[in-house]
Design a protein around this motif. Structure first.
Motif, mmCIF file in Angstrom:
data_model
loop_
_atom_site.group_PDB
_atom_site.id
_atom_site.type_symbol
_atom_site.label_atom_id
_atom_site.label_comp_id
_atom_site.label_asym_id
_atom_site.label_seq_id
_atom_site.Cartn_x
_atom_site.Cartn_y
_atom_site.Cartn_z
ATOM 1 N N ASP A 71 0.825 -1.216 0.000
ATOM 2 C CA ASP A 71 0.000 0.000 0.000
ATOM 3 C C ASP A 71 0.855 1.260 0.000
ATOM 4 O O ASP A 71 0.434 2.298 -0.519
ATOM 5 C CB ASP A 71 -0.938 0.006 1.213
ATOM 6 C CG ASP A 71 -2.096 -0.972 1.046
ATOM 7 O OD1 ASP A 71 -2.311 -1.423 -0.088
ATOM 8 O OD2 ASP A 71 -2.766 -1.278 2.051
ATOM 9 N N ARG A 83 1.669 1.739 -3.751
ATOM 10 C CA ARG A 83 0.506 2.137 -4.553
ATOM 11 C C ARG A 83 0.066 3.559 -4.235
ATOM 12 O O ARG A 83 -0.324 4.314 -5.137
ATOM 13 C CB ARG A 83 -0.635 1.156 -4.314
ATOM 14 C CG ARG A 83 -0.357 -0.225 -4.895
ATOM 15 C CD ARG A 83 -1.439 -1.227 -4.564
ATOM 16 N NE ARG A 83 -2.746 -0.804 -5.064
ATOM 17 C CZ ARG A 83 -3.863 -1.490 -4.889
ATOM 18 N NH1 ARG A 83 -3.846 -2.632 -4.230
ATOM 19 N NH2 ARG A 83 -5.006 -1.057 -5.377
ATOM 20 N N SER A 84 0.146 3.949 -2.964
ATOM 21 C CA SER A 84 -0.307 5.289 -2.592
ATOM 22 C C SER A 84 0.609 6.380 -3.126
ATOM 23 O O SER A 84 0.199 7.545 -3.220
ATOM 24 C CB SER A 84 -0.399 5.405 -1.068
ATOM 25 O OG SER A 84 0.880 5.298 -0.475
ATOM 26 N N ARG A 85 1.851 6.009 -3.486
ATOM 27 C CA ARG A 85 2.795 7.013 -3.983
ATOM 28 C C ARG A 85 2.923 7.014 -5.499
ATOM 29 O O ARG A 85 3.649 7.818 -6.060
ATOM 30 C CB ARG A 85 4.155 6.793 -3.317
ATOM 31 C CG ARG A 85 4.161 7.239 -1.854
ATOM 32 C CD ARG A 85 5.360 6.700 -1.097
ATOM 33 N NE ARG A 85 5.398 7.218 0.260
ATOM 34 C CZ ARG A 85 4.668 6.762 1.264
ATOM 35 N NH1 ARG A 85 3.809 5.775 1.071
ATOM 36 N NH2 ARG A 85 4.789 7.291 2.476
ATOM 37 N N LEU A 86 2.249 6.079 -6.140
ATOM 38 C CA LEU A 86 2.235 6.057 -7.601
ATOM 39 C C LEU A 86 1.111 6.934 -8.138
ATOM 40 O O LEU A 86 0.020 6.987 -7.565
ATOM 41 C CB LEU A 86 2.033 4.626 -8.107
ATOM 42 C CG LEU A 86 3.216 3.663 -7.979
ATOM 43 C CD1 LEU A 86 2.777 2.245 -8.312
ATOM 44 C CD2 LEU A 86 4.369 4.089 -8.882
ATOM 45 N N ARG A 87 1.389 7.612 -9.237
ATOM 46 C CA ARG A 87 0.346 8.377 -9.910
ATOM 47 C C ARG A 87 -0.443 7.439 -10.830
ATOM 48 O O ARG A 87 -0.039 6.303 -11.080
ATOM 49 C CB ARG A 87 0.977 9.514 -10.708
ATOM 50 C CG ARG A 87 1.745 10.491 -9.818
ATOM 51 C CD ARG A 87 2.625 11.431 -10.615
ATOM 52 N NE ARG A 87 3.408 12.280 -9.720
ATOM 53 C CZ ARG A 87 4.398 13.076 -10.119
ATOM 54 N NH1 ARG A 87 4.710 13.133 -11.413
ATOM 55 N NH2 ARG A 87 5.061 13.807 -9.246
ATOM 56 N N ASP A 88 -1.548 7.927 -11.321
ATOM 57 C CA ASP A 88 -2.411 7.084 -12.152
ATOM 58 C C ASP A 88 -1.727 6.593 -13.416
ATOM 59 O O ASP A 88 -2.071 5.529 -13.942
ATOM 60 C CB ASP A 88 -3.692 7.850 -12.533
ATOM 61 C CG ASP A 88 -4.585 8.089 -11.332
ATOM 62 O OD1 ASP A 88 -4.469 7.323 -10.351
ATOM 63 O OD2 ASP A 88 -5.394 9.033 -11.384
ATOM 64 N N GLU A 124 1.540 5.882 -13.749
ATOM 65 C CA GLU A 124 2.838 5.300 -13.423
ATOM 66 C C GLU A 124 2.681 3.823 -13.031
ATOM 67 O O GLU A 124 1.651 3.426 -12.478
ATOM 68 C CB GLU A 124 3.497 6.034 -12.261
ATOM 69 C CG GLU A 124 3.875 7.481 -12.564
ATOM 70 C CD GLU A 124 4.490 8.166 -11.352
ATOM 71 O OE1 GLU A 124 5.337 9.048 -11.548
ATOM 72 O OE2 GLU A 124 4.108 7.815 -10.211
ATOM 73 N N ARG A 128 0.558 -1.025 -9.973
ATOM 74 C CA ARG A 128 -0.074 0.217 -10.404
ATOM 75 C C ARG A 128 -0.846 0.782 -9.219
ATOM 76 O O ARG A 128 -1.052 0.109 -8.219
ATOM 77 C CB ARG A 128 -1.045 -0.040 -11.555
ATOM 78 C CG ARG A 128 -0.436 -0.580 -12.822
ATOM 79 C CD ARG A 128 -1.505 -0.891 -13.865
ATOM 80 N NE ARG A 128 -2.432 0.218 -14.066
ATOM 81 C CZ ARG A 128 -2.769 0.717 -15.239
ATOM 82 N NH1 ARG A 128 -2.254 0.203 -16.348
ATOM 83 N NH2 ARG A 128 -3.624 1.703 -15.354
ATOM 84 N N ARG A 129 -1.270 2.012 -9.361
ATOM 85 C CA ARG A 129 -2.068 2.611 -8.301
ATOM 86 C C ARG A 129 -3.380 1.849 -8.094
ATOM 87 O O ARG A 129 -3.872 1.723 -6.976
ATOM 88 C CB ARG A 129 -2.363 4.081 -8.625
ATOM 89 C CG ARG A 129 -3.025 4.835 -7.480
ATOM 90 C CD ARG A 129 -3.182 6.316 -7.806
ATOM 91 N NE ARG A 129 -3.775 7.026 -6.689
ATOM 92 C CZ ARG A 129 -3.094 7.541 -5.670
ATOM 93 N NH1 ARG A 129 -1.773 7.399 -5.616
ATOM 94 N NH2 ARG A 129 -3.696 8.179 -4.681
ATOM 95 N N ASP A 130 -3.907 1.270 -9.177
ATOM 96 C CA ASP A 130 -5.207 0.604 -9.095
ATOM 97 C C ASP A 130 -5.106 -0.918 -8.968
ATOM 98 O O ASP A 130 -6.106 -1.617 -9.062
ATOM 99 C CB ASP A 130 -6.061 0.960 -10.309
ATOM 100 C CG ASP A 130 -5.384 0.578 -11.629
ATOM 101 O OD1 ASP A 130 -4.248 0.044 -11.591
ATOM 102 O OD2 ASP A 130 -5.987 0.816 -12.691
ATOM 103 N N THR A 156 -2.272 -4.767 -8.731
ATOM 104 C CA THR A 156 -0.962 -5.406 -8.905
ATOM 105 C C THR A 156 -1.147 -6.752 -9.574
ATOM 106 O O THR A 156 -2.229 -7.351 -9.513
ATOM 107 C CB THR A 156 -0.268 -5.577 -7.538
ATOM 108 O OG1 THR A 156 1.012 -6.171 -7.724
ATOM 109 C CG2 THR A 156 -1.086 -6.476 -6.609
#
Length: 983
Positions: free
Chosen positions: A574, A577-582, A584, A602-604, A606
């Motif tokens: 988490d 994911r919380s530090r990735l942009r949409d 990335e 990905r943010r959405d 894995t």
């Protein structure tokens, strides 16, 4: 007569001392067996250490014999018992005329550690008095016999040295005991798979051993042999090969067949670790044959029992290699023989049985006998847990058990077994974990196989999350080595921290020793066990653990910087994911022997997917691509577009459907992939050899490489502090050797420079300026940095060139004040300087050898970590030019160098994987920094991708040799000209 027992008894209380002045005494009667030939047997203690014996034998005198004949007859009766289990290699007996008495002398050397040991014997009145002790105790041995020793120590030392046919070195008993203790502790640490600890302890033993005996002594070389084994386990095979070459000639000349058999065993072990099972099989068979000769031709003693134990481990190694070669039947037979041999050698370490059971578990599994494999692995886990507690050894066996379940399609059992192992691993120090990629492959396989039958996406995501830790737990030898050395050298600047670290090290060694002793006692037969002794050892273990925990807590509290670098915390999924942009995605790999796995975050969501290629095939492809990036004569080699596409299909093909909407890829490379700029992969089958029209990966994505997932999290979590007042500091064109001619002659000169580096030895002192000046000069880098300054519109940029490009000048700057640091110089990798274990950057060396490392012209990783930076970007141009022509790639060690810069405060690094011609480098860098200068919001990875695309579209520079060398290492989001404005 001096030699009678009355004199011996009187001298039992006399003041005795060694050649080095240590006080000695005769203490108590040593425990004697009923069959002993001696009527009196005492211990000789020097410096409170038992170093020898003093004994008396009664014999019937024969009037026909001369004094020498009687002495020889009595001595032959006593010698066998005196030497029993002593493990000595003795020269012929000789006589020592002393005070008119006939004294027989037997000079020997210990087979264990090579120390010179002496037996002296004298008769009188039907009594043989005999003493045994080290050469350094010569005065005490004379006094114990009642002989005068009032000569000077110098004369006594010369007298005792003359008894040996070859020169001996006389050391103190304290040194001898320290070497033995450290050597034993190092071997114990190696048995626990604590290889970093074993290396450190061996280095301390070698320091004392070499100081006394020098580097060419047989025991010094035996220590080098153990060091070769340890560094091979750490993945440093170049270093282990060098140590083998250094030690082997002297060991092969040793009179000890056990030393030569051990050399054969170590060679086989190192070949097996390297994966060369053909060589390992031959070498292991040779080792077994040598051990058999020793055990079959000698009487049964503790020495031969020990040899049987070592033969058992050689048999087990041969079994392992046969298994890896596909002959499981022979492997099972050999491992079973090893177990029987261990049963005949009860004094061997109990955990050796666990190693054999591990191989029996593997062979049983290969034969489809899961129940037997499970029983062997569980037995091995229990033995190791009893001996050392939960640690590297038990984790390896737990993963073997999980692998057994997975191979039989029992994916649920495999995942549960891995879950237990990973839970234990999370509670252990990061640098103590034993996992390699291959150890963790079955978990990824079990998760992928099991997830295929799950329709619930939430449940599938939960399974993929389980693999996330595994992708971080795998040990990366090059990178981990750099970080560990950097942390160690950071500690050397603080006496208090060094004392705390030594305390933890000593307490850990003592804990391991107690655990080992307890395990050995618990393995005895019931009638031989002593519950009181075992309870005392258990109590000692219970008291030792809190001491270690308290010391570690003290280090964490008082020296958080050291702790942060030494024990990297593993982030949760988490956190990523919380530090990735949409737009990335972060990608990491596990590289196995036969297949590999990729993990996409990905943010959405894995996903974990199988890569249909093993580490060896991937390394071969990377090397093939790198060969297409070399100069052949005066032109660049052809680049293999087909291989670049094939490697793309293998590595990223399984996740291509999940890359929709992604604009930035953050790659966490491992193994050979750390030497691959991913931008030169080709996403579509190449229909022509036109480089300008190839479907390069860099056309589709801005690509960033990150040393680790934890580094990515740390960089994305860092709060920017203040605004550096200056834009650019550049260091270029250090004053090095004479300028070579162009073409192949220049390349040969470069290789010659690095060959000199290979033969030099820095150790812990300053680098040799003569050696550094053998490197090829880089005059073109002066115009490169000037062009970059112009592209940034930075007329006030500070540029250090030639004589000014020294380490001392660099350290005099306030590096905290610069946004961009630019190093256009050579980089060296571990091993290129013979005794240098860290990567580093070469600056202008001083005229004569520097007083300290901090001004010697070689800025290595541990020194970089001590700098204070807040640069948004550090550029390392021509960083990986340090190549000796062997094809060795920088890979993990470049990643370790990046970690050091990040630790010092840098936000991102722009690194060159090979030396690009000056015009192409300048053009590429100018385009990067012009783009950044024109658009301060532009991140460096996007600016690099745009500059690379411009180079690709120009036919003269479309070949990836000209544009693919540079990669960005960091989090991918750095915009050095704009970020600080909003900080």
């Amino acid at each position: 007569m001096f030699g009678n027992f009355a004199a011996l008894a009187v001298n039992a209380t006399a003041e005795l001392e060694t050649l080095s002045g240590e006080k000695c005494e005769l203490k108590g009667a040593a425990q004697q067996s009923q069959s002993s030939v001696f009527v009196d047997d005492r211990q000789l203690l020097c410096g409170e250490l038992v170093v020898g014996r003093v004994a008396r034998l009664l014999f019937s005198e024969n009037r026909k014999d001369t004094g020498k004949q009687q002495l020889e007859r009595a001595f032959s009766a006593a010698k066998a018992e005196m030497l029993l289990n002593a493990q000595l290699n003795c020269e012929p007996e000789r006589y020592l005329p002393r005070d008119g008495e006939i004294v027989l002398a037997l000079p020997c050397r210990s087979l264990t550690d090579g120390w010179p040991t002496l037996l002296l014997a004298q008769i009188g009145g039907g009594t043989l008095n005999i003493v045994q002790g080290p050469a350094s105790a010569y005065p005490a041995l004379l006094s114990a016999l009642g002989l005068r020793n009032d000569a000077s120590r110098t004369l006594l030392a010369a007298e005792v040295r003359a008894l040996w046919s070859a020169p001996i070195v006389i050391g103190s008993q304290v040194d001898q005991a320290l070497i033995r203790e450290l050597w034993s502790d190092a071997r114990l640490a190696n048995s626990r798979f604590a290889y970093a600890e074993a290396e450190q302890t061996l280095r301390r033993a070698l320091e004392v051993q070499i100081r006394i005996f020098g580097e060419d002594d047989a025991v010094s070389n035996a220590l080098f042999l153990d060091m070769a084994m340890v560094v091979a386990n750490l993945g440093r095979f170049d270093e282990s090969d060098g140590l083998l070459r250094r030690a082997a000639p002297i060991i092969e000349r040793s009179p000890s067949p056990a030393e030569r058999a051990r050399l054969a065993t170590y060679r086989a072990n190192i070949s097996a670790l390297r994966g060369d099972y053909v060589a390992a099989r031959t070498e292991a068979g040779d080792a077994v044959a040598q051990w058999r000769v020793i055990t079959d031709t000698r009487p049964v003693t503790d020495d031969t029992a020990s040899a049987r134990g070592e033969m058992a481990m050689a048999l087990n190694l041969e079994a392992f290699v046969q298994m890896r070669s596909g002959d499981t039947t022979s492997a099972n037979v050999l491992a079973s023989q090893a177990l029987l041999a261990l049963a005949a050698a009860p004094a061997t370490p109990v955990w050796w049985r666990a190693d054999v059971m591990g191989v029996l578990g593997e062979t049983s599994l290969s034969d489809g006998r899961l129940a037997a494999a499970e029983a062997y692995f569980n037995a091995a886990i229990k033995i190791r847990k009893d001996a050392f507690g939960e640690g590297a050894g038990t984790l390896r066996m737990r993963t073997a058990l999980a692998r057994a379940y997975q191979s039989e399609g029992m994916n649920t059992n495999a995942i549960i077994a891995y879950r237990e192992a990973l839970t234990i691993a999370r509670g252990l120090p990061r640098d103590s974990l034993p996992f390699t990629d291959e150890d963790l492959m079955p978990l990824a396989a079990a998760v992928v196989d099991f997830s295929a039958g799950i329709s619930d996406d939430k449940q599938r995501q939960g399974l993929f999350t389980e693999v996330f830790d595994a992708f971080q737990f795998a040990r990366k030898p090059g990178r981990d080595r750099t970080i560990a050395l950097t942390a160690t050298r950071l500690s050397s600047g603080s006496d208090e921290l060094s004392a705390l670290l030594r305390r933890v090290e000593d307490d850990n060694r003592e804990l391991a020793r107690i655990q080992s002793e307890l395990a050995q006692r618990q393995a005895l037969a019931a009638d031989e066990r002593n519950p009181e002794t075992e309870d005392a050892l258990i109590a000692q273990i219970a008291s030792q653990a809190p001491r270690i925990a308290a010391s570690r807590a003290e280090i964490a509290a008082q020296f958080p910087d050291y702790q942060a670098l030494k024990e990297e915390k593993l982030p949760q999924l988490d956190d990523v994911r919380s530090r990735l942009r949409d737009d990335e995605a972060l990608v990491s790999f596990l590289l196995g022997r036969d297949k590999s796995f990729i993990h996409l975050v990905r943010r959405d969501g894995t996903i974990v997917a199988e890569v249909p290629a093993g580490a060896g095939d991937i390394a071969t492809s990377v090397k093939s691509l790198r060969r297409g990036l070399e100069i052949e004569g005066s032109s660049v080699a052809d680049f293999d577009l087909e291989t670049a596409h094939q490697l793309f299909s293998q590595l990223l093909g399984p996740i291509v459907p999940k890359l929709g909407g992604i604009k930035r890829l953050i790659i966490v490379p491992t193994g050979a992939l750390a030497s691959l700029p991913f931008g030169l992969l080709v996403t579509e089958p190449p229909y022509t050899k036109n480089y300008s029209s190839a479907a390069w990966l860099s056309r589709q994505f801005a690509i960033t490489h990150s040393p680790s997932i934890a580094s990515f999290i740390a960089l994305r979590s860092t709060r920017l502090v203040g605004k550096p007042s200056k834009l650019l500091l550049a260091v270029a064109n250090p004053l090095l050797g004479p300028l070579p001619s162009k073409g192949s002659t220049g390349a040969k000169a470069a290789r010659a420079g690095f060959s000199s580096l290979l033969g030099s030895c820095r150790k812990d002192g300053p680098a040799s300026p003569e050696t550094l000046r053998m490197l090829v000069p880089l005059p073109e880098t002066a115009s490169e940095v000037a062009a970059v300054a112009a592209a940034l519109n930075a007329p006030d940029a500070e540029i250090m060139l030639a004589a000014n490009a020294t380490e001392a000048n660099l350290r005099s700057k306030s590096l905290w004040d610069y946004r961009i640091l630019y190093f256009a110089t050579h980089g060296v990798l571990p091993g290129e300087l013979k005794c240098e274990s860290e990567p580093g950057l070469v600056l202008t060396p001083p005229a004569t050898i520097a007083a300290t490392r901090s001004t010697d012209g070689l800025l290595d990783a541990s020194e970089i970590a001590t700098l204070e930076l807040r640069a948004d970007l550090v550029v390392l141009s021509a960083c990986n030019t340090a190549s000796d022509g062997s094809g060795k790639l920088g890979g993990e060690t470049l990643t370790g160098l990046a970690e050091a810069f990040f630790y010092a405060g840098a936000r991102s690094l722009l690194v060159s994987h090979w030396q690009v011609p000056s015009a192409a480098t300048a053009r590429l860098m100018i385009d990067v920094f012009k783009a950044v200068g024109a658009n301060p919001d532009l991140s460096i990875d996007i600016a690099l991708a745009q500059a690379q695309l411009k180079s690709i579209e120009t036919p003269a520079t479309a070949h990836p040799f000209f544009w693919a060398a540079f990669v960005l290492i960091g989090d991918g989001a750095s915009s050095p000209l704009n970020e600080r404005a909003s900080a």
